[in-house]
Design a protein around this motif. Structure first.
Motif, PDB file in Angstrom:
ATOM      1  N   GLU A   1      -7.135  18.307 -11.692  1.00 38.26           N
ATOM      2  CA  GLU A   1      -8.173  17.208 -11.802  1.00 38.26           C
ATOM      3  C   GLU A   1      -9.487  17.770 -12.601  1.00 38.26           C
ATOM      4  O   GLU A   1      -9.895  16.970 -13.407  1.00 38.26           O
ATOM      5  CB  GLU A   1      -8.983  16.930 -10.396  1.00 38.26           C
ATOM      6  CG  GLU A   1      -7.886  15.990  -9.421  1.00 38.26           C
ATOM      7  CD  GLU A   1      -8.273  15.857  -8.011  1.00 38.26           C
ATOM      8  OE1 GLU A   1      -9.360  16.469  -7.624  1.00 38.26           O
ATOM      9  OE2 GLU A   1      -8.035  15.119  -7.383  1.00 38.26           O
ATOM     10  N   GLY A   2      -9.574  19.273 -12.333  1.00 38.40           N
ATOM     11  CA  GLY A   2     -10.464  19.820 -13.474  1.00 38.40           C
ATOM     12  C   GLY A   2     -10.397  19.727 -14.731  1.00 38.40           C
ATOM     13  O   GLY A   2     -11.085  19.438 -15.406  1.00 38.40           O
TER      14      GLY A   2
ATOM     15  N   ALA B   1     -12.493  17.600 -17.737  1.00 41.22           N
ATOM     16  CA  ALA B   1     -12.797  18.191 -19.050  1.00 41.22           C
ATOM     17  C   ALA B   1     -12.429  17.700 -20.474  1.00 41.22           C
ATOM     18  O   ALA B   1     -13.135  17.348 -21.169  1.00 41.22           O
ATOM     19  CB  ALA B   1     -12.206  19.721 -19.166  1.00 41.22           C
ATOM     20  N   ILE B   2     -10.968  17.316 -20.210  1.00 44.33           N
ATOM     21  CA  ILE B   2     -10.699  16.487 -21.372  1.00 44.33           C
ATOM     22  C   ILE B   2     -11.119  15.276 -21.534  1.00 44.33           C
ATOM     23  O   ILE B   2     -11.687  14.769 -22.435  1.00 44.33           O
ATOM     24  CB  ILE B   2      -9.111  16.294 -21.321  1.00 44.33           C
ATOM     25  CG1 ILE B   2      -8.417  17.701 -21.233  1.00 44.33           C
ATOM     26  CG2 ILE B   2      -8.480  15.394 -22.125  1.00 44.33           C
ATOM     27  CD1 ILE B   2      -6.953  17.419 -20.995  1.00 44.33           C
ATOM     28  N   ARG B   3     -11.529  14.423 -20.268  1.00 42.26           N
ATOM     29  CA  ARG B   3     -12.202  13.211 -20.398  1.00 42.26           C
ATOM     30  C   ARG B   3     -13.580  13.227 -20.930  1.00 42.26           C
ATOM     31  O   ARG B   3     -14.046  12.467 -21.772  1.00 42.26           O
ATOM     32  CB  ARG B   3     -12.033  12.303 -19.042  1.00 42.26           C
ATOM     33  CG  ARG B   3     -12.331  11.088 -19.096  1.00 42.26           C
ATOM     34  CD  ARG B   3     -12.211  10.414 -17.816  1.00 42.26           C
ATOM     35  NE  ARG B   3     -12.381  11.038 -16.598  1.00 42.26           N
ATOM     36  CZ  ARG B   3     -11.446  11.500 -15.803  1.00 42.26           C
ATOM     37  NH1 ARG B   3     -10.157  11.488 -16.151  1.00 42.26           N
ATOM     38  NH2 ARG B   3     -11.746  12.238 -14.797  1.00 42.26           N
ATOM     39  N   THR B   4     -14.270  14.323 -20.406  1.00 44.82           N
ATOM     40  CA  THR B   4     -15.498  14.785 -20.960  1.00 44.82           C
ATOM     41  C   THR B   4     -15.653  14.930 -22.471  1.00 44.82           C
ATOM     42  O   THR B   4     -16.682  14.223 -23.210  1.00 44.82           O
ATOM     43  CB  THR B   4     -16.305  15.722 -20.257  1.00 44.82           C
ATOM     44  OG1 THR B   4     -16.108  15.584 -18.982  1.00 44.82           O
ATOM     45  CG2 THR B   4     -17.612  16.242 -20.745  1.00 44.82           C
ATOM     46  N   VAL B   5     -14.476  15.583 -23.115  1.00 44.66           N
ATOM     47  CA  VAL B   5     -14.649  15.928 -24.554  1.00 44.66           C
ATOM     48  C   VAL B   5     -14.226  14.578 -25.375  1.00 44.66           C
ATOM     49  O   VAL B   5     -14.897  14.108 -26.211  1.00 44.66           O
ATOM     50  CB  VAL B   5     -13.478  16.762 -24.965  1.00 44.66           C
ATOM     51  CG1 VAL B   5     -13.312  17.015 -26.225  1.00 44.66           C
ATOM     52  CG2 VAL B   5     -13.985  18.195 -24.388  1.00 44.66           C
ATOM     53  N   PHE B   6     -13.510  13.693 -24.625  1.00 35.87           N
ATOM     54  CA  PHE B   6     -13.076  12.469 -25.054  1.00 35.87           C
ATOM     55  C   PHE B   6     -14.373  11.430 -25.292  1.00 35.87           C
ATOM     56  O   PHE B   6     -14.660  10.928 -26.480  1.00 35.87           O
ATOM     57  CB  PHE B   6     -11.921  11.702 -24.541  1.00 35.87           C
ATOM     58  CG  PHE B   6     -11.511  10.482 -24.973  1.00 35.87           C
ATOM     59  CD1 PHE B   6     -10.487  10.245 -26.411  1.00 35.87           C
ATOM     60  CD2 PHE B   6     -11.950   9.421 -24.454  1.00 35.87           C
ATOM     61  CE1 PHE B   6     -10.387   9.259 -26.733  1.00 35.87           C
ATOM     62  CE2 PHE B   6     -11.514   8.224 -25.161  1.00 35.87           C
ATOM     63  CZ  PHE B   6     -10.772   7.946 -26.029  1.00 35.87           C
TER      64      PHE B   6
ATOM     65  N   VAL C   1     -11.260  10.525 -35.207  1.00 41.83           N
ATOM     66  CA  VAL C   1      -9.689  10.989 -35.542  1.00 41.83           C
ATOM     67  C   VAL C   1      -9.520  12.305 -35.410  1.00 41.83           C
ATOM     68  O   VAL C   1      -8.306  12.716 -34.907  1.00 41.83           O
ATOM     69  CB  VAL C   1      -9.788  10.566 -37.070  1.00 41.83           C
ATOM     70  CG1 VAL C   1      -8.282  10.819 -37.618  1.00 41.83           C
ATOM     71  CG2 VAL C   1      -9.914   9.002 -37.262  1.00 41.83           C
ATOM     72  N   LEU C   2     -10.654  13.123 -35.726  1.00 40.52           N
ATOM     73  CA  LEU C   2     -10.257  14.593 -35.509  1.00 40.52           C
ATOM     74  C   LEU C   2     -10.277  14.825 -33.978  1.00 40.52           C
ATOM     75  O   LEU C   2      -9.354  15.737 -33.756  1.00 40.52           O
ATOM     76  CB  LEU C   2     -11.377  15.567 -36.129  1.00 40.52           C
ATOM     77  CG  LEU C   2     -11.505  15.264 -37.595  1.00 40.52           C
ATOM     78  CD1 LEU C   2     -13.095  16.285 -37.871  1.00 40.52           C
ATOM     79  CD2 LEU C   2     -10.666  16.166 -38.116  1.00 40.52           C
ATOM     80  N   ALA C   3     -10.837  14.226 -33.204  1.00 40.78           N
ATOM     81  CA  ALA C   3     -10.625  14.273 -31.502  1.00 40.78           C
ATOM     82  C   ALA C   3      -9.317  13.894 -31.154  1.00 40.78           C
ATOM     83  O   ALA C   3      -8.773  14.616 -30.511  1.00 40.78           O
ATOM     84  CB  ALA C   3     -12.012  13.567 -31.039  1.00 40.78           C
ATOM     85  N   TYR C   4      -8.750  12.748 -31.865  1.00 43.84           N
ATOM     86  CA  TYR C   4      -7.313  12.464 -31.369  1.00 43.84           C
ATOM     87  C   TYR C   4      -6.512  13.535 -31.943  1.00 43.84           C
ATOM     88  O   TYR C   4      -5.448  13.760 -31.084  1.00 43.84           O
ATOM     89  CB  TYR C   4      -7.034  10.904 -32.127  1.00 43.84           C
ATOM     90  CG  TYR C   4      -7.658   9.951 -31.405  1.00 43.84           C
ATOM     91  CD1 TYR C   4      -7.160   9.682 -29.949  1.00 43.84           C
ATOM     92  CD2 TYR C   4      -8.412   8.977 -31.891  1.00 43.84           C
ATOM     93  CE1 TYR C   4      -7.939   8.462 -29.320  1.00 43.84           C
ATOM     94  CE2 TYR C   4      -8.974   7.920 -31.146  1.00 43.84           C
ATOM     95  CZ  TYR C   4      -8.490   7.566 -30.107  1.00 43.84           C
ATOM     96  OH  TYR C   4      -9.192   6.560 -29.207  1.00 43.84           O
ATOM     97  N   GLN C   5      -6.636  14.024 -33.080  1.00 39.87           N
ATOM     98  CA  GLN C   5      -5.627  15.081 -33.765  1.00 39.87           C
ATOM     99  C   GLN C   5      -5.839  16.241 -32.549  1.00 39.87           C
ATOM    100  O   GLN C   5      -4.837  16.959 -32.211  1.00 39.87           O
ATOM    101  CB  GLN C   5      -6.062  15.496 -35.066  1.00 39.87           C
ATOM    102  CG  GLN C   5      -5.686  14.388 -35.872  1.00 39.87           C
ATOM    103  CD  GLN C   5      -6.024  14.656 -37.382  1.00 39.87           C
ATOM    104  OE1 GLN C   5      -6.675  15.737 -37.638  1.00 39.87           O
ATOM    105  NE2 GLN C   5      -5.889  13.798 -38.401  1.00 39.87           N
ATOM    106  N   TYR C   6      -7.074  16.524 -32.316  1.00 36.25           N
ATOM    107  CA  TYR C   6      -7.209  17.756 -31.228  1.00 36.25           C
ATOM    108  C   TYR C   6      -6.650  17.677 -30.126  1.00 36.25           C
ATOM    109  O   TYR C   6      -5.807  18.288 -29.256  1.00 36.25           O
ATOM    110  CB  TYR C   6      -8.911  17.972 -31.146  1.00 36.25           C
ATOM    111  CG  TYR C   6      -9.247  18.869 -29.961  1.00 36.25           C
ATOM    112  CD1 TYR C   6      -9.021  20.460 -30.351  1.00 36.25           C
ATOM    113  CD2 TYR C   6      -9.561  18.664 -28.759  1.00 36.25           C
ATOM    114  CE1 TYR C   6      -9.256  21.200 -29.421  1.00 36.25           C
ATOM    115  CE2 TYR C   6      -9.782  19.413 -28.003  1.00 36.25           C
ATOM    116  CZ  TYR C   6      -9.630  20.797 -28.082  1.00 36.25           C
ATOM    117  OH  TYR C   6      -9.965  21.741 -27.217  1.00 36.25           O
ATOM    118  N   LEU C   7      -6.827  16.152 -29.497  1.00 36.53           N
ATOM    119  CA  LEU C   7      -6.115  15.909 -28.339  1.00 36.53           C
ATOM    120  C   LEU C   7      -4.752  15.859 -28.207  1.00 36.53           C
ATOM    121  O   LEU C   7      -4.019  16.081 -27.597  1.00 36.53           O
ATOM    122  CB  LEU C   7      -6.633  14.604 -27.464  1.00 36.53           C
ATOM    123  CG  LEU C   7      -8.167  14.619 -27.418  1.00 36.53           C
ATOM    124  CD1 LEU C   7      -8.629  13.440 -26.933  1.00 36.53           C
ATOM    125  CD2 LEU C   7      -8.532  15.688 -26.168  1.00 36.53           C
TER     126      LEU C   7
END
Length: 225
Positions: free
Chosen positions: A197-198, A202-207, A219-225
């Protein structure tokens, strides 16, 4: 106490306690009868049981005179007669029982003795109120065997109780280990869930942060994810 009076050798009357007048040389007191309840303890009597064992039985008898005239004229030496009747009845009753039943049926023997004695002594003006067997003593060899048997029985019960204690201790230990393992597994599961859950948070916060920025960064964020 009541006194039985004879006149010229023939029963005349019964005197109650208090002042009474007698004709000298004509009236005479035959017996002085105690009307209170009396207790007689008979000496131990050897009795043979149905399994041919000789036991010694100690008996005590409670009785009272209810009719002084009949107690005087219906029986000679009623106390001796009661003793002989008790011994005879006791031998008949115990003779029909084996040793084990004789030792465990004391109340029934007392009731039977009391019933038989009361029925017979009633004709003598005597009421048997209670018969008690104080002790039933088996032969010495039988007593030794009984003591060994009781000692073995106590040791057997102690062994069973000890084994039962070990069994319960083992069950409780196993149950405790089981519960501890369950708790450890549940703790590990909860830890992994919290870690997952943590990471998801964290991923949801970055997104969300990238989503609020410009499209090229998205786009860079999608590539990062």
């Amino acid at each position: 106490r009541m006194d039985v009076v004879e006149r010229l050798g023939k029963y005349k009357r019964t005197l109650s306690p208090g002042l009474n007048l007698l004709v000298p040389f004509v009236d005479a007191v035959r017996t002085k009868v105690d009307m209170r309840e009396q207790v007689v303890s008979f000496p131990p009597q050897p009795v043979i049981t149905s399994d041919n064992l000789v036991v010694s039985i100690d008996t005590v008898l409670y009785f009272k005179v209810v009719d002084p005239v009949r107690a005087t004229y219906e029986i000679s030496h009623f106390l001796q007669a009661i003793e002989q009747l008790t011994v005879t009845t006791l031998r008949n009753v115990i003779g029909s029982l084996d040793l084990e039943r004789a030792l465990t049926s004391r109340d029934q023997i007392n009731k039977h003795l009391s019933s038989v004695l009361d029925e017979t002594t009633g004709r003598w003006g005597i009421k048997v109120t209670r018969v008690e067997i104080k002790a039933i003593e088996p032969p010495p060899s039988i007593r030794d065997s009984m003591e060994k048997q009781m000692r073995a029985e106590r040791e057997r019960r102690a062994t069973i109780l000890n084994a039962e204690g070990h069994k319960q201790a083992a069950i409780l230990t196993a149950e405790g280990e089981k519960q501890a393992a369950v708790l450890r597994a549940d703790g590990d599961r909860q830890s992994r869930i919290l870690q997952a859950e943590g990471q998801a948070k964290a991923i949801r916060t970055v997104f969300d942060a990238i989503h609020q920025a410009n499209p090229s960064q998205k786009v860079l964020a999608y590539q990062y994810l």
